[in-house]
Design a protein around this motif. Structure first.
Motif, PDB file in Angstrom:
ATOM      1  N   MET A  74      62.216 115.466  23.403  1.00 47.61           N
ATOM      2  CA  MET A  74      62.924 115.277  22.135  1.00 47.61           C
ATOM      3  C   MET A  74      62.510 113.972  21.466  1.00 47.61           C
ATOM      4  SD  MET A  74      64.796 117.691  21.170  1.00 47.61           S
ATOM      5  CE  MET A  74      65.814 116.886  19.951  1.00 47.61           C
ATOM      6  N   SER A  75      62.327 112.898  22.270  1.00 48.39           N
ATOM      7  CA  SER A  75      61.927 111.619  21.676  1.00 48.39           C
ATOM      8  C   SER A  75      60.570 111.737  21.011  1.00 48.39           C
ATOM      9  CB  SER A  75      61.857 110.538  22.749  1.00 48.39           C
ATOM     10  OG  SER A  75      63.043 110.482  23.462  1.00 48.39           O
ATOM     11  N   ILE A  76      59.634 112.437  21.680  1.00 44.55           N
ATOM     12  CA  ILE A  76      58.304 112.585  21.093  1.00 44.55           C
ATOM     13  C   ILE A  76      58.380 113.383  19.799  1.00 44.55           C
ATOM     14  CG2 ILE A  76      56.036 113.613  21.472  1.00 44.55           C
ATOM     15  CD1 ILE A  76      56.393 112.984  24.424  1.00 44.55           C
ATOM     16  N   VAL A  77      59.195 114.467  19.805  1.00 43.01           N
ATOM     17  CA  VAL A  77      59.325 115.290  18.602  1.00 43.01           C
ATOM     18  C   VAL A  77      59.911 114.471  17.464  1.00 43.01           C
ATOM     19  CG1 VAL A  77      60.574 117.254  17.645  1.00 43.01           C
ATOM     20  CG2 VAL A  77      59.436 117.476  19.823  1.00 43.01           C
ATOM     21  N   VAL A  78      60.951 113.664  17.781  1.00 40.85           N
ATOM     22  CA  VAL A  78      61.584 112.878  16.725  1.00 40.85           C
ATOM     23  C   VAL A  78      60.611 111.853  16.160  1.00 40.85           C
ATOM     24  CG1 VAL A  78      63.341 111.121  16.324  1.00 40.85           C
ATOM     25  CG2 VAL A  78      63.941 113.213  17.470  1.00 40.85           C
ATOM     26  N   MET A  79      59.856 111.176  17.053  1.00 35.70           N
ATOM     27  CA  MET A  79      58.927 110.163  16.541  1.00 35.70           C
ATOM     28  C   MET A  79      57.819 110.795  15.699  1.00 35.70           C
ATOM     29  SD  MET A  79      58.486 107.167  19.332  1.00 35.70           S
ATOM     30  CE  MET A  79      58.372 108.217  20.752  1.00 35.70           C
ATOM     31  N   GLY A  80      57.284 111.923  16.167  1.00 35.33           N
ATOM     32  CA  GLY A  80      56.254 112.597  15.378  1.00 35.33           C
ATOM     33  C   GLY A  80      56.784 113.060  14.040  1.00 35.33           C
ATOM     34  N   ASP A  81      58.006 113.616  14.054  1.00 37.19           N
ATOM     35  CA  ASP A  81      58.609 114.051  12.803  1.00 37.19           C
ATOM     36  C   ASP A  81      58.762 112.905  11.832  1.00 37.19           C
ATOM     37  OD1 ASP A  81      58.992 116.724  12.744  1.00 37.19           O
ATOM     38  OD2 ASP A  81      60.947 116.693  13.687  1.00 37.19           O
ATOM     39  N   TRP A  82      59.265 111.772  12.334  1.00 37.36           N
ATOM     40  CA  TRP A  82      59.481 110.638  11.436  1.00 37.36           C
ATOM     41  C   TRP A  82      58.179 110.146  10.858  1.00 37.36           C
ATOM     42  CZ3 TRP A  82      63.263 109.430   8.729  1.00 37.36           C
ATOM     43  CH2 TRP A  82      64.543 109.780   9.141  1.00 37.36           C
ATOM     44  N   ALA A  83      57.164 109.987  11.721  1.00 39.02           N
ATOM     45  CA  ALA A  83      55.881 109.476  11.238  1.00 39.02           C
ATOM     46  C   ALA A  83      55.309 110.410  10.177  1.00 39.02           C
ATOM     47  CB  ALA A  83      54.925 109.323  12.411  1.00 39.02           C
ATOM     48  N   LEU A  84      55.319 111.720  10.468  1.00 37.14           N
ATOM     49  CA  LEU A  84      54.724 112.648   9.508  1.00 37.14           C
ATOM     50  C   LEU A  84      55.551 112.745   8.229  1.00 37.14           C
ATOM     51  CD1 LEU A  84      53.323 115.472  11.740  1.00 37.14           C
ATOM     52  CD2 LEU A  84      52.092 113.807  10.391  1.00 37.14           C
ATOM     53  N   SER A  85      56.869 112.634   8.367  1.00 31.74           N
ATOM     54  CA  SER A  85      57.698 112.712   7.171  1.00 31.74           C
ATOM     55  C   SER A  85      57.450 111.517   6.247  1.00 31.74           C
ATOM     56  CB  SER A  85      59.154 112.794   7.615  1.00 31.74           C
ATOM     57  OG  SER A  85      59.999 112.156   6.743  1.00 31.74           O
ATOM     58  N   LEU A  86      57.370 110.314   6.826  1.00 31.30           N
ATOM     59  CA  LEU A  86      57.114 109.133   5.990  1.00 31.30           C
ATOM     60  C   LEU A  86      55.715 109.194   5.387  1.00 31.30           C
ATOM     61  CD1 LEU A  86      58.789 106.361   8.131  1.00 31.30           C
ATOM     62  CD2 LEU A  86      59.621 107.411   6.057  1.00 31.30           C
ATOM     63  N   LEU A  87      54.731 109.638   6.199  1.00 29.31           N
ATOM     64  CA  LEU A  87      53.373 109.715   5.666  1.00 29.31           C
ATOM     65  C   LEU A  87      53.269 110.742   4.555  1.00 29.31           C
ATOM     66  CD1 LEU A  87      51.240 109.392   8.903  1.00 29.31           C
ATOM     67  CD2 LEU A  87      51.307 107.829   6.997  1.00 29.31           C
ATOM     68  N   SER A  88      53.998 111.871   4.677  1.00 28.53           N
ATOM     69  CA  SER A  88      53.859 112.860   3.616  1.00 28.53           C
ATOM     70  C   SER A  88      54.594 112.420   2.354  1.00 28.53           C
ATOM     71  CB  SER A  88      54.284 114.253   4.074  1.00 28.53           C
ATOM     72  OG  SER A  88      55.594 114.247   4.504  1.00 28.53           O
ATOM     73  N   LEU A  89      55.681 111.655   2.517  1.00 29.34           N
ATOM     74  CA  LEU A  89      56.299 111.079   1.310  1.00 29.34           C
ATOM     75  C   LEU A  89      55.322 110.137   0.628  1.00 29.34           C
ATOM     76  CD1 LEU A  89      58.679 110.503  -0.560  1.00 29.34           C
ATOM     77  CD2 LEU A  89      59.388 108.723   0.979  1.00 29.34           C
ATOM     78  N   ALA A  90      54.683 109.268   1.420  1.00 27.68           N
ATOM     79  CA  ALA A  90      53.725 108.317   0.846  1.00 27.68           C
ATOM     80  C   ALA A  90      52.594 109.048   0.148  1.00 27.68           C
ATOM     81  CB  ALA A  90      53.177 107.417   1.945  1.00 27.68           C
ATOM     82  N   ALA A  91      52.076 110.110   0.790  1.00 27.36           N
ATOM     83  CA  ALA A  91      50.943 110.825   0.199  1.00 27.36           C
ATOM     84  C   ALA A  91      51.350 111.526  -1.081  1.00 27.36           C
ATOM     85  CB  ALA A  91      50.405 111.833   1.211  1.00 27.36           C
ATOM     86  N   SER A  92      52.545 112.146  -1.106  1.00 26.47           N
ATOM     87  CA  SER A  92      52.904 112.882  -2.316  1.00 26.47           C
ATOM     88  C   SER A  92      53.183 111.928  -3.472  1.00 26.47           C
ATOM     89  CB  SER A  92      54.092 113.800  -2.055  1.00 26.47           C
ATOM     90  OG  SER A  92      55.182 113.080  -1.620  1.00 26.47           O
ATOM     91  N   CYS A  93      53.784 110.772  -3.173  1.00 27.20           N
ATOM     92  CA  CYS A  93      54.029 109.818  -4.258  1.00 27.20           C
ATOM     93  C   CYS A  93      52.732 109.228  -4.781  1.00 27.20           C
ATOM     94  CB  CYS A  93      54.941 108.703  -3.790  1.00 27.20           C
ATOM     95  SG  CYS A  93      56.605 109.251  -3.610  1.00 27.20           S
ATOM     96  N   SER A  94      51.790 108.935  -3.878  1.00 23.21           N
ATOM     97  CA  SER A  94      50.498 108.420  -4.332  1.00 23.21           C
ATOM     98  C   SER A  94      49.805 109.435  -5.219  1.00 23.21           C
ATOM     99  CB  SER A  94      49.611 108.115  -3.135  1.00 23.21           C
ATOM    100  OG  SER A  94      50.222 107.202  -2.294  1.00 23.21           O
ATOM    101  N   THR A  95      49.794 110.703  -4.779  1.00 25.68           N
ATOM    102  CA  THR A  95      49.133 111.731  -5.568  1.00 25.68           C
ATOM    103  C   THR A  95      49.781 111.876  -6.931  1.00 25.68           C
ATOM    104  OG1 THR A  95      48.657 112.870  -3.530  1.00 25.68           O
ATOM    105  CG2 THR A  95      48.422 114.126  -5.532  1.00 25.68           C
ATOM    106  N   ALA A  96      51.128 111.880  -6.945  1.00 27.68           N
ATOM    107  CA  ALA A  96      51.817 112.053  -8.217  1.00 27.68           C
ATOM    108  C   ALA A  96      51.515 110.912  -9.166  1.00 27.68           C
ATOM    109  CB  ALA A  96      53.322 112.153  -7.968  1.00 27.68           C
ATOM    110  N   SER A  97      51.505 109.664  -8.642  1.00 22.15           N
ATOM    111  CA  SER A  97      51.308 108.553  -9.572  1.00 22.15           C
ATOM    112  C   SER A  97      49.871 108.478 -10.045  1.00 22.15           C
ATOM    113  CB  SER A  97      51.737 107.244  -8.928  1.00 22.15           C
ATOM    114  OG  SER A  97      51.037 107.032  -7.750  1.00 22.15           O
ATOM    115  N   VAL A  98      48.906 108.821  -9.162  1.00 19.70           N
ATOM    116  CA  VAL A  98      47.506 108.810  -9.606  1.00 19.70           C
ATOM    117  C   VAL A  98      47.275 109.913 -10.631  1.00 19.70           C
ATOM    118  CG1 VAL A  98      45.173 109.291  -8.805  1.00 19.70           C
ATOM    119  CG2 VAL A  98      46.560 107.665  -7.596  1.00 19.70           C
ATOM    120  N   THR A  99      47.881 111.087 -10.417  1.00 21.04           N
ATOM    121  CA  THR A  99      47.738 112.167 -11.389  1.00 21.04           C
ATOM    122  C   THR A  99      48.328 111.773 -12.727  1.00 21.04           C
ATOM    123  OG1 THR A  99      47.967 113.702  -9.575  1.00 21.04           O
ATOM    124  CG2 THR A  99      48.182 114.604 -11.752  1.00 21.04           C
TER     125      THR A  99
END
Lengths: 152, 152
Positions: free
Chosen positions: A80-105
């Motif tokens: 469960m700890s590994i799943v939670v850490m992976g989820d958090w990392a990927l969730s923050l990274l995908s927020l960062a990626a979508s905001c970067s894409t939106a602002s560059v567009t």
């Protein structure tokens, strides 16, 4: 706390994971169907992150499907700890990626039509929107799993 | 669970809040010391979010300071929920703002020197870095508080 909806191994979690995978694939397709994305750093970042989110979500969707339809395995604290850490990392990274894409567009659209030939910017916008939806579902998954981990 | 470091009312939390406020103010100053930031959407977004983070962090720093130096008030579940939700919202928004600023600055620097007169882009980069550090401290605060809320 085995009845918490949305935590690992429930049908709500299966739906969340499938939604993440679908939106990530849609985002990747909208971005990759032209060949110009690699000239912008933010778009390469989005493609990288979506390429990480898709296998992660599909793997956990298989785990959830097994748990719902076949038999429920015991939840181990370490997994469960590994799943939670992976989820958090990927969730923050995908927020960062979508905001970067939106602002560059947004900047590309504001700086004139020369950068946005043949509806290219509309496709970038769709890609950013899909990544944003994928982030939202991923955030929901990670919140449920963190809550389960903290309260167990 | 009153000994969890970093949760509301401890000295670690006071340090985190002060760090958030300092980095947010630095980010705002680096961005606002020229008058051209409002021509880009991402930079306006950053200024708005930093303008929200600063009063929030300073208010909670005062609560922590009161709790550390004067007397510890009883933690109420309702107040903790509001603090956790505000922390999460501001943490996600400041991540979004710092990534948008960083990617727009990167695009401006790549597209030539005409957009970056007199070290302006370096200042934008510094502003994004400060916002990123502020996000990191804010994430730490919200994780500690969520953990406390979930385990109480």
């Amino acid at each position: 706390m085995d009845e918490l909806p949305g935590a690992l191994g429930t049908s709500a979690s299966l739906a969340l994971r499938l939604g993440q995978a679908v939106f990530s694939i849609a985002s990747l397709l909208f971005m990759c169907l032209d060949v110009e994305f690699y000239s912008y750093t933010a778009f390469c970042f989005l493609v990288t992150i979506m390429g990480l989110v898709i296998p992660w979500s599909l793997t956990l969707a298989m785990v959830d499907g097994f748990s719902v339809f076949v038999k429920r395995p015991a939840r181990q604290q370490g997994i469960m700890s590994i799943v939670v850490m992976g989820d958090w990392a990927l969730s923050l990274l995908s927020l960062a990626a979508s905001c970067s894409t939106a602002s560059v567009t947004d900047l590309l659209m504001a700086s004139g039509a020369s950068f946005c030939s043949t509806n290219l910017c509309g496709r970038y916008q769709l890609s950013a929107a899909m990544a944003f939806l994928s982030w939202f579902l991923s955030l929901a998954s990670s919140l449920f799993n963190l809550w389960l981990l903290a309260s167990s």
